[in-house]
Design a protein around this motif. Structure first.
Motif, PDB file in Angstrom:
ATOM      1  N   LEU A  80      21.879   1.584  60.687  1.00 35.94           N
ATOM      2  CA  LEU A  80      20.649   1.210  61.392  1.00 35.94           C
ATOM      3  C   LEU A  80      19.517   2.177  61.048  1.00 35.94           C
ATOM      4  O   LEU A  80      18.388   1.762  60.772  1.00 35.94           O
ATOM      5  CB  LEU A  80      20.896   1.192  62.903  1.00 35.94           C
ATOM      6  CG  LEU A  80      19.796   0.563  63.783  1.00 35.94           C
ATOM      7  CD1 LEU A  80      20.397   0.014  65.059  1.00 35.94           C
ATOM      8  CD2 LEU A  80      18.702   1.566  64.142  1.00 35.94           C
ATOM      9  N   ALA A  81      19.823   3.483  61.038  1.00 34.62           N
ATOM     10  CA  ALA A  81      18.806   4.490  60.700  1.00 34.62           C
ATOM     11  C   ALA A  81      18.316   4.302  59.264  1.00 34.62           C
ATOM     12  O   ALA A  81      17.108   4.381  58.989  1.00 34.62           O
ATOM     13  CB  ALA A  81      19.381   5.892  60.883  1.00 34.62           C
ATOM     14  N   GLY A 104      19.106  -5.921  63.460  1.00 35.99           N
ATOM     15  CA  GLY A 104      19.687  -6.701  64.548  1.00 35.99           C
ATOM     16  C   GLY A 104      21.195  -6.791  64.473  1.00 35.99           C
ATOM     17  O   GLY A 104      21.897  -6.728  65.494  1.00 35.99           O
ATOM     18  N   LEU A 105      21.726  -6.915  63.262  1.00 37.70           N
ATOM     19  CA  LEU A 105      23.188  -6.951  63.093  1.00 37.70           C
ATOM     20  C   LEU A 105      23.830  -5.639  63.526  1.00 37.70           C
ATOM     21  O   LEU A 105      24.903  -5.626  64.131  1.00 37.70           O
ATOM     22  CB  LEU A 105      23.530  -7.249  61.628  1.00 37.70           C
ATOM     23  CG  LEU A 105      23.475  -8.712  61.196  1.00 37.70           C
ATOM     24  CD1 LEU A 105      23.612  -8.814  59.683  1.00 37.70           C
ATOM     25  CD2 LEU A 105      24.569  -9.526  61.884  1.00 37.70           C
ATOM     26  N   MET A 106      23.183  -4.522  63.213  1.00 34.87           N
ATOM     27  CA  MET A 106      23.725  -3.224  63.615  1.00 34.87           C
ATOM     28  C   MET A 106      23.628  -3.033  65.137  1.00 34.87           C
ATOM     29  O   MET A 106      24.514  -2.430  65.752  1.00 34.87           O
ATOM     30  CB  MET A 106      22.976  -2.097  62.900  1.00 34.87           C
ATOM     31  CG  MET A 106      23.202  -2.064  61.383  1.00 34.87           C
ATOM     32  SD  MET A 106      24.964  -1.950  60.939  1.00 34.87           S
ATOM     33  CE  MET A 106      25.312  -3.662  60.466  1.00 34.87           C
ATOM     34  N   ILE A 107      22.565  -3.558  65.735  1.00 39.92           N
ATOM     35  CA  ILE A 107      22.450  -3.511  67.189  1.00 39.92           C
ATOM     36  C   ILE A 107      23.557  -4.342  67.826  1.00 39.92           C
ATOM     37  O   ILE A 107      24.108  -3.981  68.869  1.00 39.92           O
ATOM     38  CB  ILE A 107      21.059  -4.020  67.636  1.00 39.92           C
ATOM     39  CG1 ILE A 107      19.967  -3.073  67.151  1.00 39.92           C
ATOM     40  CG2 ILE A 107      20.984  -4.146  69.159  1.00 39.92           C
ATOM     41  CD1 ILE A 107      18.551  -3.583  67.394  1.00 39.92           C
ATOM     42  N   ALA A 108      23.902  -5.461  67.178  1.00 38.25           N
ATOM     43  CA  ALA A 108      24.959  -6.338  67.697  1.00 38.25           C
ATOM     44  C   ALA A 108      26.283  -5.588  67.830  1.00 38.25           C
ATOM     45  O   ALA A 108      27.092  -5.898  68.714  1.00 38.25           O
ATOM     46  CB  ALA A 108      25.129  -7.553  66.781  1.00 38.25           C
ATOM     47  N   VAL A 109      26.514  -4.608  66.954  1.00 45.40           N
ATOM     48  CA  VAL A 109      27.752  -3.823  67.041  1.00 45.40           C
ATOM     49  C   VAL A 109      27.815  -3.085  68.369  1.00 45.40           C
ATOM     50  O   VAL A 109      28.833  -3.114  69.067  1.00 45.40           O
ATOM     51  CB  VAL A 109      27.843  -2.827  65.860  1.00 45.40           C
ATOM     52  CG1 VAL A 109      29.061  -1.922  66.031  1.00 45.40           C
ATOM     53  CG2 VAL A 109      27.925  -3.571  64.527  1.00 45.40           C
ATOM     54  N   ASP A 110      26.722  -2.412  68.738  1.00 45.01           N
ATOM     55  CA  ASP A 110      26.719  -1.683  70.009  1.00 45.01           C
ATOM     56  C   ASP A 110      26.757  -2.622  71.199  1.00 45.01           C
ATOM     57  O   ASP A 110      27.393  -2.336  72.212  1.00 45.01           O
ATOM     58  CB  ASP A 110      25.498  -0.762  70.090  1.00 45.01           C
ATOM     59  CG  ASP A 110      25.860   0.670  69.736  1.00 45.01           C
ATOM     60  OD1 ASP A 110      25.986   1.483  70.646  1.00 45.01           O
ATOM     61  OD2 ASP A 110      26.054   0.960  68.543  1.00 45.01           O
ATOM     62  N   THR A 166      10.087   4.989  63.215  1.00 42.21           N
ATOM     63  CA  THR A 166      10.515   5.938  64.255  1.00 42.21           C
ATOM     64  C   THR A 166      11.811   5.503  64.943  1.00 42.21           C
ATOM     65  O   THR A 166      12.470   6.306  65.590  1.00 42.21           O
ATOM     66  CB  THR A 166       9.426   6.114  65.333  1.00 42.21           C
ATOM     67  OG1 THR A 166       9.132   4.844  65.940  1.00 42.21           O
ATOM     68  CG2 THR A 166       8.169   6.703  64.742  1.00 42.21           C
ATOM     69  N   GLY A 167      12.187   4.247  64.772  1.00 42.09           N
ATOM     70  CA  GLY A 167      13.459   3.780  65.336  1.00 42.09           C
ATOM     71  C   GLY A 167      14.656   4.514  64.760  1.00 42.09           C
ATOM     72  O   GLY A 167      15.753   4.479  65.337  1.00 42.09           O
ATOM     73  N   ALA A 168      14.454   5.199  63.621  1.00 40.12           N
ATOM     74  CA  ALA A 168      15.555   5.954  63.009  1.00 40.12           C
ATOM     75  C   ALA A 168      15.922   7.185  63.824  1.00 40.12           C
ATOM     76  O   ALA A 168      17.073   7.649  63.762  1.00 40.12           O
ATOM     77  CB  ALA A 168      15.168   6.376  61.595  1.00 40.12           C
ATOM     78  N   VAL A 169      14.981   7.719  64.606  1.00 37.88           N
ATOM     79  CA  VAL A 169      15.229   8.967  65.345  1.00 37.88           C
ATOM     80  C   VAL A 169      16.349   8.818  66.373  1.00 37.88           C
ATOM     81  O   VAL A 169      17.341   9.551  66.321  1.00 37.88           O
ATOM     82  CB  VAL A 169      13.928   9.493  66.003  1.00 37.88           C
ATOM     83  CG1 VAL A 169      14.228  10.731  66.842  1.00 37.88           C
ATOM     84  CG2 VAL A 169      12.888   9.806  64.936  1.00 37.88           C
TER      85      VAL A 169
END
Length: 430
Positions: A80-81, A104-110, A166-169
């Motif tokens: 995601l980062a 979005g796919l990586m968010i789906a994991v969490d 900045t979402g990478a932080v």
């Protein structure tokens, strides 16, 4: 125990990162419009990109059932980062849209796997309670994205790309925590794969030698189908619950994400001055009500919570859409109350779909509800952006009010009660 705390912190950090990653696109896109010619179509598509990716929740859940929860959660935040930092390298709208889908796919994991691991490690009786608390941390991430997006300036035409990046932080912070404090595998998942000895070894390692799997995992299981077909969710036994779970979640997501992600654009079209301050007030109201929703979570029935939440939200938004000549302060007050009411219902997003289905179809049922909800969220994010620019904020709010009213009718007719103490009262009344 320390293992419970470790898993909880890992999931909490993931929720903050997910909330931030989803919310940041709204302020970034409103900033992009100052420097580049971006159509309503691309604004809607990029805003909805991460939500479209989230529609992969059902596939992610099935993958986690095959390879386990731990592996996915140990790598998804790094990916995601990395995807988020790619925003610095391109201003191409198509590539930006594709990147948002990957995020979005990586968010789906969490959303799916993290939630599963948490409930599989928590002590009995703590599952629903802790699931409802996750909303607070997700909301914190969402609000932080709005604040960061409004404060970041000075990069001229690249500002919107920097805002997105900045979402990478928070993603890197989460990934590093999970690396320095590795997540344990799920004992119940291992047991479901026939690895009972390995599961008990992990439990002993993290909780002490006196702890073991529950006795039901030691018994020989009767043969059951390995894969539950999606078709069973639309059988007579589960159809009502599938429709309620999917429709309530989708209609709620349609309104919440569509409004929240494009809040700066919506406030501007409502002629509310100083949209930055107004947005902070709106988001602050959303956070306060997340706390309120958690407070009343087990104090009122699930069915009443849903029905009253949708009806009140629909009425408030209907007033904004249909009553002319309201001044800016009245609009903002109604808008903030709407945020408070709608946000309280979000505490049901994790536990209620889980409670709707018995254990035989729970994984498939919950995954299906989440997938349907993401289509609702993507539709809201795309359509409300277009409608706001084509027919003004009133048209967008009217459509939103109609969607919420539809959800109210569905829940009033079909929504079952799932909280045991209120189910008993209904049975006595009958």
């Amino acid at each position: 125990m320390p293992v419970h705390l470790r898993v909880m912190i890992a999931v909490v950090l993931g929720q903050i990162a997910c909330g931030y990653a989803l919310g940041i696109s709204g302020t970034a896109l409103s900033n992009a419009a100052k420097y580049i010619n971006i159509s309503d179509l691309w604004t809607g598509l990029i805003g909805a990109g991460s939500l479209i990716g989230l529609a992969g929740s059902l596939l992610i859940r099935r993958l986690s059932d095959k390879i386990g929860r731990r592996k996915l959660l140990m790598i998804n935040m790094y990916i995601l980062a990395g995807l988020t930092l790619l925003h610095l390298l391109t201003a191409n709208l198509l590539l930006t849209f594709i990147i948002r889908i990957g995020i979005g796919l990586m968010i789906a994991v969490d959303y799916t796997v993290g939630n599963s691991l948490l409930t599989e490690w928590l002590p009995k009786g703590e599952g629903s309670k802790r699931q409802s608390h996750l909303l607070i941390y997700w909301t914190i991430g969402f609000i932080l994205s709005y604040i960061a997006g409004t404060l970041i300036t000075g990069f001229s035409a690249y500002t919107w790309q920097v805002i997105l990046a900045t979402g990478a932080v928070p993603a890197i912070i989460t990934a590093l925590f999970r690396s320095f404090f590795p997540l344990p595998a799920s004992p119940t998942w291992l047991a479901s794969k026939g690895k009972v000895k390995k599961a008990n070894k992990i439990i002993s390692k993290h909780m002490g030698r006196k702890w073991r799997l529950p006795k039901r995992f030691m018994k020989k299981k009767k043969k059951t189908p390995k894969n539950i077909s999606w078709a069973i969710l639309f059988s007579k036994k589960y159809l009502r619950r599938t429709l309620v779970g999917g429709i309530f979640y989708a209609c709620q997501a349609f309104s919440f994400f569509g409004i929240s992600i494009f809040l700066p654009i919506l406030l501007s079209s409502m002629n509310i001055t100083d949209s930055n301050i107004s947005g902070i007030i709106y988001n602050g109201g959303m956070f306060v009500d997340a706390l309120f929703g958690i407070f009343i979570f087990n104090r009122i029935s699930r069915r009443a919570f849903l029905v009253e939440n949708f009806l009140t939200s629909a009425v408030l938004f209907g007033i904004l859409a249909l009553v002319p000549c309201l001044n800016s302060m009245v609009k903002l007050t109604i808008f903030t109350i709407f945020a408070i009411i709608l946000s309280s219902g979000l505490v049901l997003d994790y536990p209620y779909p889980t409670e709707l289905f018995d254990i035989k179809v729970r994984g498939t049922g919950v995954g299906t509800c989440i997938t349907i909800s993401r289509f609702g969220a993507a539709a809201g994010t795309f359509l409300l952006s277009v409608l706001t620019n084509v027919g003004s904020a009133k048209l967008a709010m009217l459509v939103c009010a109609i969607v919420l009213l539809f959800a109210f009718i569905v829940c009033l007719i079909w929504a079952p009660e799932t909280l045991p103490k209120f189910m008993k009262k209904e049975q006595k009344t009958e």
